[in-house]
Design a protein around this motif. Sequence first.
Motif, PDB file in Angstrom:
ATOM      1  N   ALA A 207      35.823 -40.594  19.485  1.00 53.99           N
ATOM      2  CA  ALA A 207      35.095 -40.989  20.701  1.00 53.99           C
ATOM      3  C   ALA A 207      34.756 -39.745  21.527  1.00 53.99           C
ATOM      4  O   ALA A 207      33.636 -39.613  22.058  1.00 53.99           O
ATOM      5  CB  ALA A 207      35.929 -41.972  21.515  1.00 53.99           C
ATOM      6  N   LYS A 208      35.711 -38.812  21.635  1.00 58.67           N
ATOM      7  CA  LYS A 208      35.496 -37.580  22.399  1.00 58.67           C
ATOM      8  C   LYS A 208      34.383 -36.756  21.740  1.00 58.67           C
ATOM      9  O   LYS A 208      33.468 -36.270  22.406  1.00 58.67           O
ATOM     10  CB  LYS A 208      36.813 -36.793  22.439  1.00 58.67           C
ATOM     11  CG  LYS A 208      36.788 -35.527  23.245  1.00 58.67           C
ATOM     12  CD  LYS A 208      38.228 -35.056  23.502  1.00 58.67           C
ATOM     13  CE  LYS A 208      38.241 -33.658  24.081  1.00 58.67           C
ATOM     14  NZ  LYS A 208      38.055 -32.603  23.071  1.00 58.67           N
TER      15      LYS A 208
ATOM     16  N   ARG B 134      31.973 -37.853  19.833  1.00 59.68           N
ATOM     17  CA  ARG B 134      30.670 -38.524  20.013  1.00 59.68           C
ATOM     18  C   ARG B 134      30.091 -38.219  21.390  1.00 59.68           C
ATOM     19  O   ARG B 134      28.903 -37.952  21.536  1.00 59.68           O
ATOM     20  CB  ARG B 134      30.823 -40.050  19.857  1.00 59.68           C
ATOM     21  CG  ARG B 134      31.025 -40.457  18.428  1.00 59.68           C
ATOM     22  CD  ARG B 134      30.556 -41.897  18.200  1.00 59.68           C
ATOM     23  NE  ARG B 134      30.567 -42.185  16.784  1.00 59.68           N
ATOM     24  CZ  ARG B 134      31.417 -43.031  16.179  1.00 59.68           C
ATOM     25  NH1 ARG B 134      32.295 -43.705  16.903  1.00 59.68           N
ATOM     26  NH2 ARG B 134      31.362 -43.209  14.882  1.00 59.68           N
ATOM     27  N   HIS B 135      30.956 -38.272  22.403  1.00 62.83           N
ATOM     28  CA  HIS B 135      30.476 -38.007  23.750  1.00 62.83           C
ATOM     29  C   HIS B 135      29.984 -36.567  23.885  1.00 62.83           C
ATOM     30  O   HIS B 135      28.924 -36.306  24.460  1.00 62.83           O
ATOM     31  CB  HIS B 135      31.577 -38.319  24.773  1.00 62.83           C
ATOM     32  CG  HIS B 135      31.102 -38.164  26.189  1.00 62.83           C
ATOM     33  ND1 HIS B 135      30.142 -38.983  26.745  1.00 62.83           N
ATOM     34  CD2 HIS B 135      31.425 -37.252  27.142  1.00 62.83           C
ATOM     35  CE1 HIS B 135      29.896 -38.591  27.977  1.00 62.83           C
ATOM     36  NE2 HIS B 135      30.655 -37.540  28.259  1.00 62.83           N
ATOM     37  N   GLU B 136      30.741 -35.636  23.319  1.00 57.12           N
ATOM     38  CA  GLU B 136      30.336 -34.223  23.383  1.00 57.12           C
ATOM     39  C   GLU B 136      28.995 -34.006  22.672  1.00 57.12           C
ATOM     40  O   GLU B 136      28.143 -33.271  23.149  1.00 57.12           O
ATOM     41  CB  GLU B 136      31.410 -33.333  22.722  1.00 57.12           C
ATOM     42  CG  GLU B 136      32.634 -33.159  23.597  1.00 57.12           C
ATOM     43  CD  GLU B 136      33.837 -32.617  22.809  1.00 57.12           C
ATOM     44  OE1 GLU B 136      34.917 -32.514  23.411  1.00 57.12           O
ATOM     45  OE2 GLU B 136      33.699 -32.319  21.585  1.00 57.12           O
TER      46      GLU B 136
ATOM     47  N   ALA C 193      26.661 -36.266  22.213  1.00 57.14           N
ATOM     48  CA  ALA C 193      25.610 -36.903  23.018  1.00 57.14           C
ATOM     49  C   ALA C 193      25.181 -35.954  24.143  1.00 57.14           C
ATOM     50  O   ALA C 193      23.988 -35.749  24.389  1.00 57.14           O
ATOM     51  CB  ALA C 193      26.104 -38.238  23.587  1.00 57.14           C
ATOM     52  N   LEU C 194      26.185 -35.357  24.794  1.00 59.28           N
ATOM     53  CA  LEU C 194      25.889 -34.410  25.885  1.00 59.28           C
ATOM     54  C   LEU C 194      25.108 -33.210  25.360  1.00 59.28           C
ATOM     55  O   LEU C 194      24.107 -32.792  25.950  1.00 59.28           O
ATOM     56  CB  LEU C 194      27.195 -33.906  26.491  1.00 59.28           C
ATOM     57  CG  LEU C 194      27.736 -34.647  27.703  1.00 59.28           C
ATOM     58  CD1 LEU C 194      29.086 -34.068  28.097  1.00 59.28           C
ATOM     59  CD2 LEU C 194      26.761 -34.531  28.882  1.00 59.28           C
TER      60      LEU C 194
ATOM     61  N   ASP D  94      23.211 -44.882  28.530  1.00 63.01           N
ATOM     62  CA  ASP D  94      24.124 -44.256  29.483  1.00 63.01           C
ATOM     63  C   ASP D  94      23.507 -42.960  30.023  1.00 63.01           C
ATOM     64  O   ASP D  94      24.196 -42.072  30.469  1.00 63.01           O
ATOM     65  CB  ASP D  94      25.482 -43.981  28.814  1.00 63.01           C
ATOM     66  CG  ASP D  94      25.328 -43.188  27.515  1.00 63.01           C
ATOM     67  OD1 ASP D  94      24.183 -42.775  27.202  1.00 63.01           O
ATOM     68  OD2 ASP D  94      26.335 -42.958  26.835  1.00 63.01           O
TER      69      ASP D  94
ATOM     70  N   SER E 238      25.188 -48.876  23.260  1.00 60.37           N
ATOM     71  CA  SER E 238      25.367 -47.490  22.814  1.00 60.37           C
ATOM     72  C   SER E 238      24.048 -46.819  22.423  1.00 60.37           C
ATOM     73  O   SER E 238      24.034 -45.766  21.829  1.00 60.37           O
ATOM     74  CB  SER E 238      26.350 -47.443  21.639  1.00 60.37           C
ATOM     75  OG  SER E 238      25.858 -48.231  20.581  1.00 60.37           O
TER      76      SER E 238
END
Length: 224
Positions: free
Chosen positions: A204-205, A207-209, A211-212, A172, A167
């Motif tokens: 999780a959603k 965190r991904h947003e 990160a983006l 990624d 992570s």
Amino acid sequence: MRIDIITVLPEMLESPLGCSILKRAQDKGLAEIHVHNLRDYTLNKHRKVDDYPFGGEAGMVMQIQPVDACISALKAQRDYDQVIFTSPDGQTLDQPMCNSLSLAENLIILCGHYKGVDYRIREHLVTMEISIGDYVLTGGELAAAVIADSVVRLIPGVLGDEQSALSDSFQDGLLAPPVYTRPAEYKGWRVPDILLSGHEANIAKWRHEQALERTRLLRPDLLD
Ligand code: ADE
């Protein structure tokens, strides 16, 4: 994995390699890091390892004999995946390169120094040249420590939580999302409510947003 580092300044590598996670990796037998003093391999009775450059330029140049003697002594004992030379003109170290080097069994890292090294070392003995960025250090020792650190931490079992290497920022292709710890509020600065919600899928959603979004703002080149 075994890493052999060749340097004229072994003391400069003692603390980066001798504490924290790199020390633990060695204590657990997951990595062996050996530092070799280049002066132990010179035939010069004053332990000199450099000389004036041909053609009359300023500065001293690392000689081929001690480097060849040290690399040959190591190669006589085992095969090496790469003989790395640290240099600002090398390929820039990045996460995919670290990932690939972490699969190696045995690596040699030769620390560059002085004005440079006799170019025949680079032509005949070195298989890979690595830079840690577009700036010039006083020598290759700090670069060798950076390479060893970034590679050894990827060896399975080195980090307590296997997930944590996966992570990482860059792993990624994105920067890592923000993390927070207690207290949930400090001087009126609050941790985002979503992280306190206990709803794993939403977290999780989020965190991904994040990160983006951070990647888009700070390192848009990674999204290209
Ligand atoms: N030696 C001096 N500068 C360097 C750099 N940026 N990367 C690797 N080795 C170096």
